[in-house]
Design a protein around this motif. Structure first.
Motif, PDB file in Angstrom:
ATOM      1  N   MET A   1     104.939 -12.629  56.600  1.00  0.00           N
ATOM      2  CA  MET A   1     104.670 -12.974  55.113  1.00  0.00           C
ATOM      3  C   MET A   1     103.219 -13.887  55.312  1.00  0.00           C
ATOM      4  SD  MET A   1     107.565 -14.871  52.741  1.00  0.00           S
ATOM      5  CE  MET A   1     107.096 -16.465  53.599  1.00  0.00           C
ATOM      6  N   ASN A   2     102.281 -13.323  54.221  1.00  0.00           N
ATOM      7  CA  ASN A   2     101.103 -14.083  54.240  1.00  0.00           C
ATOM      8  C   ASN A   2     100.674 -14.726  52.951  1.00  0.00           C
ATOM      9  OD1 ASN A   2      98.293 -14.415  54.646  1.00  0.00           O
ATOM     10  ND2 ASN A   2      97.883 -12.323  54.624  1.00  0.00           N
ATOM     11  N   THR A   3     100.438 -15.985  53.038  1.00  0.00           N
ATOM     12  CA  THR A   3     100.286 -16.548  51.880  1.00  0.00           C
ATOM     13  C   THR A   3      98.807 -17.052  51.662  1.00  0.00           C
ATOM     14  OG1 THR A   3     100.605 -18.776  53.180  1.00  0.00           O
ATOM     15  CG2 THR A   3     102.436 -17.893  51.840  1.00  0.00           C
ATOM     16  N   LYS A   4      98.036 -16.490  52.827  1.00  0.00           N
ATOM     17  CA  LYS A   4      96.517 -16.992  52.855  1.00  0.00           C
ATOM     18  C   LYS A   4      95.800 -16.184  51.448  1.00  0.00           C
ATOM     19  CE  LYS A   4      95.966 -17.282  57.853  1.00  0.00           C
ATOM     20  NZ  LYS A   4      95.796 -16.260  58.960  1.00  0.00           N
ATOM     21  N   VAL A   5      94.785 -17.274  50.948  1.00  0.00           N
ATOM     22  CA  VAL A   5      93.963 -16.746  49.996  1.00  0.00           C
ATOM     23  C   VAL A   5      92.572 -16.929  50.355  1.00  0.00           C
ATOM     24  CG1 VAL A   5      93.449 -17.087  47.623  1.00  0.00           C
ATOM     25  CG2 VAL A   5      95.829 -17.109  48.358  1.00  0.00           C
ATOM     26  N   GLU A 278     106.986 -24.182  49.173  1.00  0.00           N
ATOM     27  CA  GLU A 278     108.108 -23.577  49.682  1.00  0.00           C
ATOM     28  C   GLU A 278     108.597 -22.594  48.783  1.00  0.00           C
ATOM     29  OE1 GLU A 278     108.876 -27.797  52.196  1.00  0.00           O
ATOM     30  OE2 GLU A 278     110.368 -27.411  50.650  1.00  0.00           O
ATOM     31  N   GLU A 279     108.721 -23.040  47.524  1.00  0.00           N
ATOM     32  CA  GLU A 279     109.206 -22.026  46.541  1.00  0.00           C
ATOM     33  C   GLU A 279     108.554 -20.683  46.366  1.00  0.00           C
ATOM     34  OE1 GLU A 279     111.232 -25.895  44.420  1.00  0.00           O
ATOM     35  OE2 GLU A 279     109.812 -24.614  43.277  1.00  0.00           O
ATOM     36  N   ILE A 280     107.303 -20.666  46.503  1.00  0.00           N
ATOM     37  CA  ILE A 280     106.410 -19.630  46.433  1.00  0.00           C
ATOM     38  C   ILE A 280     106.902 -18.819  47.718  1.00  0.00           C
ATOM     39  CG2 ILE A 280     104.116 -18.543  46.706  1.00  0.00           C
ATOM     40  CD1 ILE A 280     102.857 -20.874  45.156  1.00  0.00           C
ATOM     41  N   GLU A 281     107.120 -19.253  48.952  1.00  0.00           N
ATOM     42  CA  GLU A 281     107.484 -18.703  50.068  1.00  0.00           C
ATOM     43  C   GLU A 281     108.968 -18.069  49.667  1.00  0.00           C
ATOM     44  OE1 GLU A 281     104.914 -21.096  53.150  1.00  0.00           O
ATOM     45  OE2 GLU A 281     106.927 -21.084  53.274  1.00  0.00           O
ATOM     46  N   GLU A 282     109.728 -18.553  49.140  1.00  0.00           N
ATOM     47  CA  GLU A 282     111.233 -18.169  49.135  1.00  0.00           C
ATOM     48  C   GLU A 282     110.989 -16.971  47.927  1.00  0.00           C
ATOM     49  OE1 GLU A 282     113.377 -21.603  47.435  1.00  0.00           O
ATOM     50  OE2 GLU A 282     113.098 -22.472  49.180  1.00  0.00           O
ATOM     51  N   TYR A 283     110.224 -17.044  46.828  1.00  0.00           N
ATOM     52  CA  TYR A 283     109.913 -16.046  46.016  1.00  0.00           C
ATOM     53  C   TYR A 283     109.403 -14.686  46.683  1.00  0.00           C
ATOM     54  CZ  TYR A 283     108.055 -13.352  41.905  1.00  0.00           C
ATOM     55  OH  TYR A 283     107.656 -12.389  40.967  1.00  0.00           O
ATOM     56  N   MET A 284     108.594 -15.010  47.523  1.00  0.00           N
ATOM     57  CA  MET A 284     108.093 -13.700  48.427  1.00  0.00           C
ATOM     58  C   MET A 284     108.967 -12.985  49.196  1.00  0.00           C
ATOM     59  SD  MET A 284     104.291 -15.476  49.745  1.00  0.00           S
ATOM     60  CE  MET A 284     103.586 -13.856  50.590  1.00  0.00           C
ATOM     61  N   LYS A 285     110.045 -14.173  49.660  1.00  0.00           N
ATOM     62  CA  LYS A 285     111.071 -13.267  50.416  1.00  0.00           C
ATOM     63  C   LYS A 285     111.954 -12.399  49.750  1.00  0.00           C
ATOM     64  CE  LYS A 285     111.606 -16.686  54.461  1.00  0.00           C
ATOM     65  NZ  LYS A 285     111.537 -18.282  54.046  1.00  0.00           N
ATOM     66  N   LYS A 286     112.226 -13.049  48.561  1.00  0.00           N
ATOM     67  CA  LYS A 286     113.349 -12.541  47.586  1.00  0.00           C
ATOM     68  C   LYS A 286     112.634 -11.180  47.152  1.00  0.00           C
ATOM     69  CE  LYS A 286     115.569 -13.617  43.135  1.00  0.00           C
ATOM     70  NZ  LYS A 286     115.606 -14.428  42.081  1.00  0.00           N
ATOM     71  N   TYR A 287     111.536 -11.112  46.726  1.00  0.00           N
ATOM     72  CA  TYR A 287     110.918  -9.999  46.304  1.00  0.00           C
ATOM     73  C   TYR A 287     110.023  -9.007  47.455  1.00  0.00           C
ATOM     74  CZ  TYR A 287     112.761 -11.416  41.833  1.00  0.00           C
ATOM     75  OH  TYR A 287     113.551 -11.664  40.657  1.00  0.00           O
ATOM     76  N   ASN A 288     110.338  -9.300  48.618  1.00  0.00           N
ATOM     77  CA  ASN A 288     109.648  -8.664  49.623  1.00  0.00           C
ATOM     78  C   ASN A 288     108.269  -8.419  49.507  1.00  0.00           C
ATOM     79  OD1 ASN A 288     110.600  -7.575  52.002  1.00  0.00           O
ATOM     80  ND2 ASN A 288     111.561  -5.753  51.190  1.00  0.00           N
ATOM     81  N   ILE A 289     107.788  -9.678  49.100  1.00  0.00           N
ATOM     82  CA  ILE A 289     106.229  -9.572  49.061  1.00  0.00           C
ATOM     83  C   ILE A 289     105.389  -9.806  50.374  1.00  0.00           C
ATOM     84  CG2 ILE A 289     104.188 -10.611  47.637  1.00  0.00           C
ATOM     85  CD1 ILE A 289     106.457 -10.927  45.634  1.00  0.00           C
ATOM     86  N   GLU A 290     104.723  -9.006  50.720  1.00  0.00           N
ATOM     87  CA  GLU A 290     104.180  -9.275  51.988  1.00  0.00           C
ATOM     88  C   GLU A 290     102.748 -10.168  52.053  1.00  0.00           C
ATOM     89  OE1 GLU A 290     105.340  -8.735  54.876  1.00  0.00           O
ATOM     90  OE2 GLU A 290     103.389  -9.309  55.978  1.00  0.00           O
ATOM     91  N   ASN A 291     101.747  -9.815  51.051  1.00  0.00           N
ATOM     92  CA  ASN A 291     100.860 -10.695  50.683  1.00  0.00           C
ATOM     93  C   ASN A 291     100.965 -11.382  49.344  1.00  0.00           C
ATOM     94  OD1 ASN A 291      99.187 -10.183  53.386  1.00  0.00           O
ATOM     95  ND2 ASN A 291      99.483  -8.180  52.446  1.00  0.00           N
ATOM     96  N   ILE A 292     100.753 -12.606  49.565  1.00  0.00           N
ATOM     97  CA  ILE A 292     100.516 -13.412  48.176  1.00  0.00           C
ATOM     98  C   ILE A 292      99.628 -12.698  46.886  1.00  0.00           C
ATOM     99  CG2 ILE A 292      99.303 -15.416  48.709  1.00  0.00           C
ATOM    100  CD1 ILE A 292     102.550 -15.567  46.418  1.00  0.00           C
TER     101      ILE A 292
END
Ligand SMILES: Cc1cc2nc3c(=O)[nH]c(=O)nc-3n(C[C@H](O)[C@H](O)[C@H](O)COP(=O)(O)O)c2cc1C
Length: 302
Positions: A1-5, A278-292
């Motif tokens: 999971m990548n939250t970098k921008v 933290e909640e953005i990361e949970e959303y990414m997990k829930k919807y299987n989003i690799e890059n924010i």
């Protein structure tokens, strides 16, 4: 999971920042959490010379929000450079200075000084509704915004973000002025001009009579404006206005914001920005989003 921008050339570990004027220079909040967890810190509006701001009372609560008329109180860029910047630099985060001035020359002078500081970017505040002379005079016409942006662009050697006022008829047209002036990014929204009256004294509650409205009350307006700006310009957008949690942040990103910023939410709970990450990361997990960044602008219109 990548939250970098990568925002306007600034490499952020996540898309979450804190709004100018709601986080001081970070000292108070550093007692609650490691500022290095944030994608970036945006400083209080900083000017060439110290400013004492408006008379109190300068803030009051409203339904789902607050009014403020601080009037850009700040210690000036020299004090910031000597006292606040060394403190902020201890943390592994990016530092964006919110710059304010009351003439094009003042913005240019200020940005020449900012060039020499160890900061990552500048957010030009063309949008404060609480000072009589100054930024509003530039912020509400295409020409005004373009002129000050291009004058600053000529001297500034750092990433340039220009912050917009929502107190205009066509936000898209103003954003175009930012892009045509050569900025790297645009941020929106600043506060909406408002007023509250004490019915017993029949006087406005704020000594300045009017002030800027922020908080959840303004979120739908901010989301709509981010969407409209995303359709009008190609430069990246930082969205803000009433963000209180990860769901709000995702809403702005779907509307077209690449990064987001938390303002009044910091006053409600000092951990709002951390919980939002933290909640953005949970959303990414829930919807299987690799890059924010993959969700930016992905709203599906009816
Ligand atoms: C107390 C206060 C002070 C602020 N000072 C500044 C400032 O110095 N410069 C600026 O560009 N915006 C300033 N703002 C506007 C915020 O940065 C932000 O754009 C606005 O509050 C909307 O976000 P929010 O609804 O999450 O608070 C201030 C807002 C508040 C509430």
């Amino acid at each position: 999971m990548n939250t970098k921008v990568n925002f306007a050339g600034i490499e952020m570990k996540n898309p979450v920042t804190v709004c100018s004027g709601t986080f001081g220079y970070g000292r108070e909040f550093s007692q609650f959490f490691d500022l290095g967890k944030l994608g970036a810190v945006i400083t209080k509006g900083t000017s060439l010379k110290p400013k004492s701001g408006n008379k109190p009372p300068r803030i009051c609560e409203t339904a789902s929000g607050m009014l403020n008329s601080i009037g850009l109180q700040n210690p000036g860029v020299e004090y910031f450079a000597q006292n606040d910047l060394p403190f902020l630099r201890k943390f592994d985060t990016k530092i964006i200075v919110n710059a304010c001035g009351s003439s094009v020359d003042e913005y240019v002078e200020l940005c020449k000084i900012l060039n020499s500081l160890d900061i990552d970017g500048v957010e030009l505040n063309l949008s404060c509704p609480n000072v009589k002379e100054g930024c509003m005079a530039f912020g509400n016409t295409y020409e005004g915004v373009k002129n000050v942006t291009s004058a600053v662009r000529k001297v500034l050697e750092k990433p340039l973000i220009v912050k917009l006022t929502p107190n205009v008829t066509s936000i898209a047209e103003i954003a175009k002025g930012v892009e045509d002036g050569g900025a790297d990014a645009v941020s929106l929204i600043n506060t909406l001009l408002g007023m509250k009256i004490d019915v017993n004294t029949r006087k406005p509650v704020l000594a300045n009579n009017t002030g800027g409205l922020s908080g959840p009350a303004i979120k739908p307006i901010a989301v709509r404006m981010v969407y409209q700006v995303s359709k009008a310009v190609k430069i990246p957008i930082m969205g803000m206005g009433g963000i209180m949690n990860g769901e709000d942040a995702i809403e702005f990103m779907l509307a077209g914001a690449k990064t987001i910023s938390i303002g009044a939410g910091n006053f409600v709970d000092p951990y709002t920005s951390i919980k939002t990450i933290e909640e953005i990361e949970e959303y990414m997990k829930k919807y299987n989003i690799e890059n924010i960044v993959d969700i930016v602008g992905k709203v599906e219109m009816n």
